[in-house]
Scaffold this motif. Sequence first.
Motif, PDB file in Angstrom:
ATOM      1  N   PRO A 325      -5.572   7.340  -7.473  1.00 26.46           N
ATOM      2  CA  PRO A 325      -5.468   5.879  -7.575  1.00 26.46           C
ATOM      3  C   PRO A 325      -4.941   5.233  -6.290  1.00 26.46           C
ATOM      4  N   TRP A 326      -4.000   5.894  -5.600  1.00 26.44           N
ATOM      5  CA  TRP A 326      -3.511   5.347  -4.329  1.00 26.44           C
ATOM      6  C   TRP A 326      -4.602   5.399  -3.270  1.00 26.44           C
ATOM      7  N   VAL A 327      -5.447   6.426  -3.298  1.00 26.85           N
ATOM      8  CA  VAL A 327      -6.569   6.494  -2.351  1.00 26.85           C
ATOM      9  C   VAL A 327      -7.493   5.298  -2.560  1.00 26.85           C
ATOM     10  N   PHE A 328      -7.871   5.030  -3.822  1.00 27.02           N
ATOM     11  CA  PHE A 328      -8.769   3.911  -4.100  1.00 27.02           C
ATOM     12  C   PHE A 328      -8.094   2.567  -3.827  1.00 27.02           C
ATOM     13  N   TYR A 329      -6.811   2.501  -4.024  1.00 25.83           N
ATOM     14  CA  TYR A 329      -6.052   1.291  -3.683  1.00 25.83           C
ATOM     15  C   TYR A 329      -6.160   1.006  -2.186  1.00 25.83           C
ATOM     16  N   ASN A 330      -5.954   2.031  -1.381  1.00 26.79           N
ATOM     17  CA  ASN A 330      -6.042   1.868   0.070  1.00 26.79           C
ATOM     18  C   ASN A 330      -7.468   1.574   0.524  1.00 26.79           C
ATOM     19  N   LEU A 331      -8.451   2.212  -0.082  1.00 31.20           N
ATOM     20  CA  LEU A 331      -9.843   1.967   0.293  1.00 31.20           C
ATOM     21  C   LEU A 331     -10.272   0.551  -0.073  1.00 31.20           C
ATOM     22  N   ALA A 332      -9.814   0.068  -1.227  1.00 32.10           N
ATOM     23  CA  ALA A 332     -10.164  -1.295  -1.640  1.00 32.10           C
ATOM     24  C   ALA A 332      -9.617  -2.330  -0.663  1.00 32.10           C
ATOM     25  N   LYS A 333      -8.506  -2.019  -0.022  1.00 35.49           N
ATOM     26  CA  LYS A 333      -7.893  -2.956   0.922  1.00 35.49           C
ATOM     27  C   LYS A 333      -8.401  -2.761   2.351  1.00 35.49           C
ATOM     28  N   ASN A 334      -9.143  -1.686   2.594  1.00 37.56           N
ATOM     29  CA  ASN A 334      -9.594  -1.361   3.953  1.00 37.56           C
ATOM     30  C   ASN A 334     -11.086  -1.025   3.955  1.00 37.56           C
ATOM     31  N   PRO A 335     -11.943  -2.035   3.867  1.00 42.31           N
ATOM     32  CA  PRO A 335     -13.393  -1.788   3.815  1.00 42.31           C
ATOM     33  C   PRO A 335     -13.924  -1.017   5.025  1.00 42.31           C
ATOM     34  N   HIS A 336     -13.272  -1.155   6.174  1.00 40.82           N
ATOM     35  CA  HIS A 336     -13.755  -0.442   7.357  1.00 40.82           C
ATOM     36  C   HIS A 336     -13.611   1.076   7.198  1.00 40.82           C
ATOM     37  N   VAL A 337     -12.617   1.501   6.423  1.00 46.56           N
ATOM     38  CA  VAL A 337     -12.463   2.930   6.156  1.00 46.56           C
ATOM     39  C   VAL A 337     -13.587   3.414   5.243  1.00 46.56           C
ATOM     40  N   PHE A 486     -20.624   3.147  -5.107  1.00 43.29           N
ATOM     41  CA  PHE A 486     -20.080   1.874  -5.565  1.00 43.29           C
ATOM     42  C   PHE A 486     -19.320   1.135  -4.465  1.00 43.29           C
ATOM     43  N   ASP A 487     -19.277  -0.185  -4.621  1.00 44.34           N
ATOM     44  CA  ASP A 487     -18.369  -1.023  -3.841  1.00 44.34           C
ATOM     45  C   ASP A 487     -17.216  -1.388  -4.763  1.00 44.34           C
ATOM     46  N   VAL A 488     -15.996  -1.159  -4.314  1.00 43.75           N
ATOM     47  CA  VAL A 488     -14.828  -1.532  -5.118  1.00 43.75           C
ATOM     48  C   VAL A 488     -13.941  -2.464  -4.305  1.00 43.75           C
ATOM     49  N   GLU A 489     -13.406  -3.464  -4.958  1.00 41.40           N
ATOM     50  CA  GLU A 489     -12.486  -4.374  -4.287  1.00 41.40           C
ATOM     51  C   GLU A 489     -11.384  -4.790  -5.240  1.00 41.40           C
ATOM     52  N   ALA A 490     -10.218  -5.059  -4.675  1.00 43.45           N
ATOM     53  CA  ALA A 490      -9.073  -5.454  -5.483  1.00 43.45           C
ATOM     54  C   ALA A 490      -9.255  -6.869  -5.999  1.00 43.45           C
ATOM     55  N   LEU A 491      -8.770  -7.127  -7.188  1.00 49.41           N
ATOM     56  CA  LEU A 491      -8.842  -8.471  -7.757  1.00 49.41           C
ATOM     57  C   LEU A 491      -7.810  -9.372  -7.086  1.00 49.41           C
ATOM     58  N   ASP A 492      -8.164 -10.631  -6.909  1.00 49.39           N
ATOM     59  CA  ASP A 492      -7.226 -11.581  -6.299  1.00 49.39           C
ATOM     60  C   ASP A 492      -5.977 -11.729  -7.150  1.00 49.39           C
ATOM     61  N   ARG A 493      -6.171 -11.622  -8.464  1.00 43.66           N
ATOM     62  CA  ARG A 493      -5.034 -11.815  -9.374  1.00 43.66           C
ATOM     63  C   ARG A 493      -4.286 -10.513  -9.672  1.00 43.66           C
ATOM     64  N   GLN A 494      -4.688  -9.431  -9.028  1.00 46.56           N
ATOM     65  CA  GLN A 494      -4.014  -8.147  -9.236  1.00 46.56           C
ATOM     66  C   GLN A 494      -2.547  -8.254  -8.852  1.00 46.56           C
ATOM     67  N   GLU A 495      -1.666  -7.888  -9.772  1.00 45.85           N
ATOM     68  CA  GLU A 495      -0.240  -7.909  -9.493  1.00 45.85           C
ATOM     69  C   GLU A 495       0.100  -6.849  -8.451  1.00 45.85           C
ATOM     70  N   ALA A 496       1.250  -7.020  -7.826  1.00 40.43           N
ATOM     71  CA  ALA A 496       1.686  -6.043  -6.828  1.00 40.43           C
ATOM     72  C   ALA A 496       1.700  -4.648  -7.451  1.00 40.43           C
ATOM     73  N   VAL A 497       1.140  -3.692  -6.734  1.00 38.19           N
ATOM     74  CA  VAL A 497       1.078  -2.325  -7.245  1.00 38.19           C
ATOM     75  C   VAL A 497       2.396  -1.643  -6.931  1.00 38.19           C
ATOM     76  N   GLU A 498       3.098  -1.222  -7.969  1.00 41.45           N
ATOM     77  CA  GLU A 498       4.410  -0.599  -7.816  1.00 41.45           C
ATOM     78  C   GLU A 498       4.421   0.745  -8.533  1.00 41.45           C
ATOM     79  N   PRO A 499       5.241   1.680  -8.064  1.00 43.33           N
ATOM     80  CA  PRO A 499       5.340   2.974  -8.741  1.00 43.33           C
ATOM     81  C   PRO A 499       6.230   2.903  -9.980  1.00 43.33           C
TER      82      PRO A 499
END
Length: 520
Positions: A325-337, A486-499
């Motif tokens: 999930p952290w990998v996909f979180y980072n990928l969603a925020k970094n399309p160039h990766v 697939f293309d995945v992107e974070a939702l604008d309304r997504q709350e801060a991701v916390e552990p």
Amino acid sequence: MAFSFLPELLVISILMLLVFASLYIKCTRSTNSLSPPLDWPIVGILPALVVNVHRIHDYMATVLTSTGNSFMAPVASIMRFFVTCDPANVQHIFTSNHANYPKGEDFAQIFDVTSGSLFTADGESSRRLRARHQSVLSSPRLLASMAKCCRDKLEKGLVPFMARVATTGAPVDMNDLVTRLVFDLYATAVLGVDPCRLSLLDMPPLQVADAMDTVMEVGFVRHIVPPFCWKLMRLLMVGPERRLAAAQGVLRRFTMEMVERRRKTAGSNIGPRLEATTASSSIDDDVLSNYVNDPEYYENGDHLLQATLILYMIAGRDTIGTTLPWVFYNLAKNPHVVSGIRKELEPIASGKAAAFLASSCIFEPEELKALVYLQAAILESLRLYPPIPIERKTVVSSDVMPSGHEVRAGDIVLVSIYSMGRMEDLWGPDCREYRPERWLSEDGGKLRHVPSHKFMAFNSGPRMCIGKDIAISQMKTIVAAVVWNFDVEALDRQEAVEPKLSCLLQMKQGLKLKVQKRQM
């Protein structure tokens, strides 16, 4: 005798008063303070831990930065913690003088559901159990079965489900989806059963998976409070200890049921089944078959066998299920990766001819083995979000760390792996940024070697993770399938991701992503 716990209750009452006082002081101070935590009489730094428990890993990283990457932390006057993220100290603890820093009896008690297994063993017992685990996990038949199971789950489960979600436009919780996928993978690999949890997304969560989460969440509580506190709660069966007792019962009953079913089907080529499920491996292709008839594991009421099976489930599911999930979180925020990974995958996909033009493409582990940018993207997530953020050791004999700190026999050593990934002198001024390129050689063609005492995601020294290669291979296979299709992107309304407050760095509120079928 019925009131023998009153002195402990008095101590707890005093402790709570001090915590409230600490809360008041905290509220009157600047939240940007980099000073070390206050050392209170009797309770040490425990109030500071309570105040900052909601952001404990970031708080620890801040304190370590301000103290030169190591500090001594007394807790409740009867406990002394040495906290560090200094690579020189880590190498000393895990390699140079590892015999002086076992996990210890306290650790075995904290994770008593796996007591006796490799997870809690030390010394000669640890070496013997480790050799057995290495033998099991190096079996070509088991490895082939795990690879096939992973591919089947992607081809028949994850990818079709994400394709259906993409047509609806509804967001998907990637944290929940990945957790279900990995639970299925490891139930099959370890026990030879497929719970089909990935296919039952409209059903309530599986009780066994929830129990595994509870073990890690309550284990976190046991780590940070004085032993007499959680042992008193266990005696009274209140609070988190009541939840833990129920969770341990679930895990023991489940593993015992699997063992009994396997013994009943001994000699059959058909593995045990859960109701409404289909196992994808024979009894010779899973971990359980390697232990079920071993007298060392089933004597004494099958305790060691149960502990070992629970360990395999936790080690596999929790490591990969927490990281992805952290990998996909980072990928969603970094399309160039994502673009970089696809560029690396394109020659392989184009070689699949029909698959390249088909609606989806699944990659084989061997095809991905040489892909360095894909692996760098995963390693970079592990650096910033290690699945096990803290390692705990016990000091046997007094010693002096390379940093100059003195530790005494009985002290507890905490190595903050989370903080280590945020050390500027190790990773540079951009250490808090997600940048896979830092793992590559100058020409980008090879992975840069980083010693394990500087990158602790897979432990270090004699306790280096046995399943490291399996984990990386499976994560590369899963990430490649999702990123290519697939293309995945974070939702604008997504709350801060916390552990979560757990021994694992699991996401607290999940990870909602928008999924779209990629246009080739």
